[in-house]
Structure formats: structure tokens, C-alpha cells
Design a protein around this motif. Structure first.
Motif, PDB file in Angstrom:
ATOM      1  N   LEU A 112      45.274-103.670  95.222  1.00 21.51           N
ATOM      2  CA  LEU A 112      44.743-103.363  93.892  1.00 21.51           C
ATOM      3  C   LEU A 112      44.228-104.658  93.257  1.00 21.51           C
ATOM      4  CD1 LEU A 112      47.704-101.216  92.444  1.00 21.51           C
ATOM      5  CD2 LEU A 112      45.641-100.364  93.566  1.00 21.51           C
ATOM      6  N   HIS A 143      42.438-106.572  89.872  1.00 23.90           N
ATOM      7  CA  HIS A 143      42.137-106.551  88.441  1.00 23.90           C
ATOM      8  C   HIS A 143      40.752-107.144  88.192  1.00 23.90           C
ATOM      9  CE1 HIS A 143      42.588-110.911  87.723  1.00 23.90           C
ATOM     10  NE2 HIS A 143      43.470-110.861  88.704  1.00 23.90           N
ATOM     11  N   MET A 181      48.422-103.910  86.514  1.00 27.24           N
ATOM     12  CA  MET A 181      48.934-102.997  87.533  1.00 27.24           C
ATOM     13  C   MET A 181      50.446-102.780  87.447  1.00 27.24           C
ATOM     14  SD  MET A 181      45.995-102.590  88.772  1.00 27.24           S
ATOM     15  CE  MET A 181      44.420-103.450  88.986  1.00 27.24           C
ATOM     16  N   VAL A 189      49.094-106.687  94.967  1.00 26.43           N
ATOM     17  CA  VAL A 189      48.304-106.947  93.751  1.00 26.43           C
ATOM     18  C   VAL A 189      48.087-108.451  93.635  1.00 26.43           C
ATOM     19  CG1 VAL A 189      48.136-106.667  91.254  1.00 26.43           C
ATOM     20  CG2 VAL A 189      49.325-104.929  92.625  1.00 26.43           C
ATOM     21  N   ALA A 194      44.345 -98.704  84.660  1.00 28.06           N
ATOM     22  CA  ALA A 194      45.714 -98.830  85.181  1.00 28.06           C
ATOM     23  C   ALA A 194      46.708 -99.131  84.075  1.00 28.06           C
ATOM     24  CB  ALA A 194      45.773 -99.924  86.246  1.00 28.06           C
TER      25      ALA A 194
END
Length: 385
Positions: A97, A99, A108, A133, A364
């Protein structure tokens, strides 16, 4: 990889320095202190600053974030910070994931448990993910790039190296804002590694090939291009500055925490589904934790410069180029301008295109439950049975 555990530990001296700077803020004049038309409201920012100085507890935020399993690793010479949370289920799928700006890895935080342990949150354990992440280079606790060239395309290669280094030969990718651009580059450059790409934003830099031998823009596609042009002329000053003179901007933001907060808070308000009331979507602590990570990271030049690097390496395609990696898109109603599905289908294999009931650019953080279910639904048919 030189993998090593990481814990956030900002020195007391930096926290004291922040508070001293907040006390000594020089406030500008304003034609209307409550108005947002010319940028961040003076009245509101004074409230934010007062909360930051008198009520915000960085140590409490730090302790909460340190409950996440965080690491640092060196990939192709770049020192990266990331969260790595293994999934709980019969066969979790690896998922990275990403950002964007002005977000950080903390976007997240609330969605991680929904994806790693869906059974504990009303879902199916078969939908579990191993979640990674990372912080973009020059953001959060990832080191800034050592030189030019660190565009979203370059970052996609770093992410592939990170995932492979963690033992994930094939994985999914998801992101919004810059994270969406990185995800699309991953899908484009590494189809053998990427199971599928899911995004909640399509960067305006995405351009399929156009020309005399190709279909002209449809009415919907031209309307989108016109909307993007209008939006850029009225709302795009931040991107023009960060994409051309990032270092000039970084002098002001590196020296003034209130200046930094003004630059970030206005985007959280404008880009979220809050009807002008930022605290309908976020708490002040949510916003100030994010701003504090930028402040304590002391890498603002790098976090702005990625806009310049992405301008130099736009997401444009050759006339015959197609991307085979399955793509899913979630359309949140208060997102920045989004194209019609046909615009993506000129290049990508779009498997899912879903309009969401609420939420904005920071999906998110704003709507973790909705986004988590959307991610699960997209990847469900792509899992190896």
C-alpha cells in the motif's frame, strides 16, 4: 536488504524546538480571517496551532504508531522505512500500500488490520493479506534520495525490490495520489510480479497515446480533460510550485511549522468529503500527527521534489502499448477529477470500476472500511485457488 527493526523516537529537543517556534509565530493579516477562498483560514489555523502547542501529545501518537511492526531496509542504495504486518488466514496475499502527498504511512494505520485480519472485523479469513506499507523516499522515516531521478517509476522498482527481498515474488499493489502513480508503474513495468493493481485515484499525468491513427477523445473523455485543465488553473498552484521550484518552497516550510501546517491543512479540507468542516473527516490529532511527521522528518525538499521528478517522467504510453496486469479503480465522490473508464481502457485491463458512496482523496484514512472491502473484492478473483 540490511533489514532492521525500527521504532519512532523523536528527541525531546526537537519537540521543544517545535513548541518554541509555535509560540513565536508571526501571523499574517487577512481580508477575512474566517474565509478559505484565498487559502487556509487565519482563524482556523490559529486554532490548529493552539491545539498543536497546548493539547497535542506527540509522545502519545508516537507510542500508538510504534505498536505497528516497523522496519528499515536498504534497497538499491535507498534506505526505506516500512510497516510489515503479516496476515491471518489460510493463504494471505502479499499487498503493498502506497501513500501520497500530503499524506504519510499513517494514512494506512486503520486499514491495515482490516486487510491483515478480516475475520476479526466481520470479513472472511480467505481475504487476508500480508500488508507492506512503505514511506516514500524523502517522506516520513525513509531517507531522501541521494540524487535526482527518484520519480514514481523509479519508486516502483524500489517497491519491487522490497517485496522480493521480503520473500514475496508476486504481490498486489494499491494506492492513491502518488501511491496510485507508483501502483500503475508497478503494473506497467513488472507484470510478472504484480498480481493486480487497485487504485483510488488516476493521476492527471496519465495519458494514453493520441494521434491521427487512433480514436479521438470521446465526449466524456474530452469533458474530463477540460475539467482537469480548469482544476489545474484554479486549484493546481501547489503542484506547479512543487513541480518546478520545490527547493524554494522548502525554505519556508522547513523554518515555519505553522507555514507547513497551512500548506497541508488546506489540502485535507479541500480534498476530503467534509463539506468544508475538516473535523467531520479527521480529528485535529489525525492531521497534526501527519504534519508532525513531515516536520520531524526534516526532508521537505525531497517530499516536494517528487512532483518535479514525476513531471519529467510522466505516465504516458506508446500507441500500441497495453498493460496486461488487472486493474481495479474505486471512485470516491469527493476525489480530485477522475476520468471515465474508457480513458483507462485505452491502455489497461480494467476488471473493476466501482463508485463509492462517500469519501474523498484520503480514502484509507477517511473510509477505511469501505476501501478495505473494495480491495478485498477486487483481489478475490485474482487469488490462486
Amino acid at each position: 536488504m540490511n533489514l532492521r527493526p525500527f521504532r519512532i523516537a523523536i528527541p525531546d529537543a526537537q519537540i521543544d524546538d517545535l513548541k518554541q517556534r509555535l509560540r513565536q509565530t508571526r501571523w499574517p493579516a487577512a481580508l477575512d480571517a474566517d474565509d478559505w477562498e484565498d487559502g487556509t483560514s487565519l482563524t482556523y489555523l490559529q486554532r490548529v496551532s493552539d491545539h498543536w502547542l497546548k493539547h497535542f501529545d506527540w509522545r502519545a501518537q508516537e507510542a500508538r504508531l510504534n505498536r505497528l511492526p516497523q522496519f528499515q531496509a536498504i534497497i538499491d542504495g535507498q534506505d526505506l522505512h516500512f510497516v510489515h504486518q503479516p496476515g491471518r488466514g489460510p493463504a494471505p496475499m502479499p499487498l503493498i500500500l502506497t501513500h501520497g502527498w500530503p499524506g504519510s504511512f499513517i494514512e494506512m494505520e486503520r486499514i491495515i488490520p482490516l486487510l491483515t485480519d478480516p475475520a476479526a472485523h466481520g470479513g472472511d479469513a480467505a481475504d487476508a493479506f500480508h500488508v507492506v506499507v512503505p514511506s516514500l523516499p524523502g517522506f516520513g522515516f525513509s531517507a531522501p534520495p541521494a540524487g535526482p531521478g527518484c520519480s514514481a517509476r523509479h519508486i516502483a522498482g524500489l517497491w519491487r525490490g522490497l517485496m522480493n527481498g521480503l520473500g514475496y515474488e508476486r504481490f498486489g499493489t494499491q494506492g492513491g495520489d502518488i501511491g496510485a502513480t507508483v501502483s500503475l508503474w508497478l503494473a506497467r513495468c513488472f507484470p510478472e510480479d504484480v498480481i493486480g493493481a487497485h487504485v483510488n485515484y488516476i493521476p492527471a499525468s496519465f495519458r494514453p497515446a493520441m494521434g491521427p491513427s487512433l480514436p479521438p477523445p470521446s465526449a466524456d473523455e474530452q469533458a474530463y480533460l477540460d475539467t482537469v485543465a480548469t482544476w489545474a488553473s484554479t486549484e493546481g498552484a501547489y503542484a506547479a510550485l512543487q513541480g518546478t521550484k520545490p527547493h524554494t518552497l522548502s525554505f519556508a516550510m522547513t523554518d515555519s511549522p505553522v507555514g507547513l501546517a497551512a500548506w497541508v491543512v488546506e489540502k485535507f479540507r479541500t480534498w476530503s468529503d467534509c463539506d468544508g468542516d475538516i473535523e467531520r473527516a479527521f480529528t485535529l490529532d489525525d492531521v497534526l500527527t501527519d504534519v508532525s511527521i513531515y516536520w520531524f522528518g526534516h526532508m521537505l525538499d525531497a517530499s516536494y521534489r517528487i512532483y518535479k521528478e514525476n513531471r519529467r517522467q510522466p505516465l504516458s504510453f506508446a500507441p500500441s502499448e497495453r498493460v496486461s496486469t488487472p486493474l481495479g479503480v474505486a471512485l470516491f465522490p469527493r476525489e480530485l477529477p477522475m476520468p471515465p473508464r474508457s480513458w483507462l481502457e485505452r491502455v489497461f485491463d480494467v476488471r473493476r470500476w466501482n463508485a463509492m458512496p462517500r469519501g474523498g482523496h484520503f480514502a484509507a484514512l477517511e473510509q477505511p472500511d469501505l476501501l478495505a472491502e473494495e480491495i478485498r473484492a477486487f483481489f478475490r478473483p485474482l487469488r490462486v485457488k
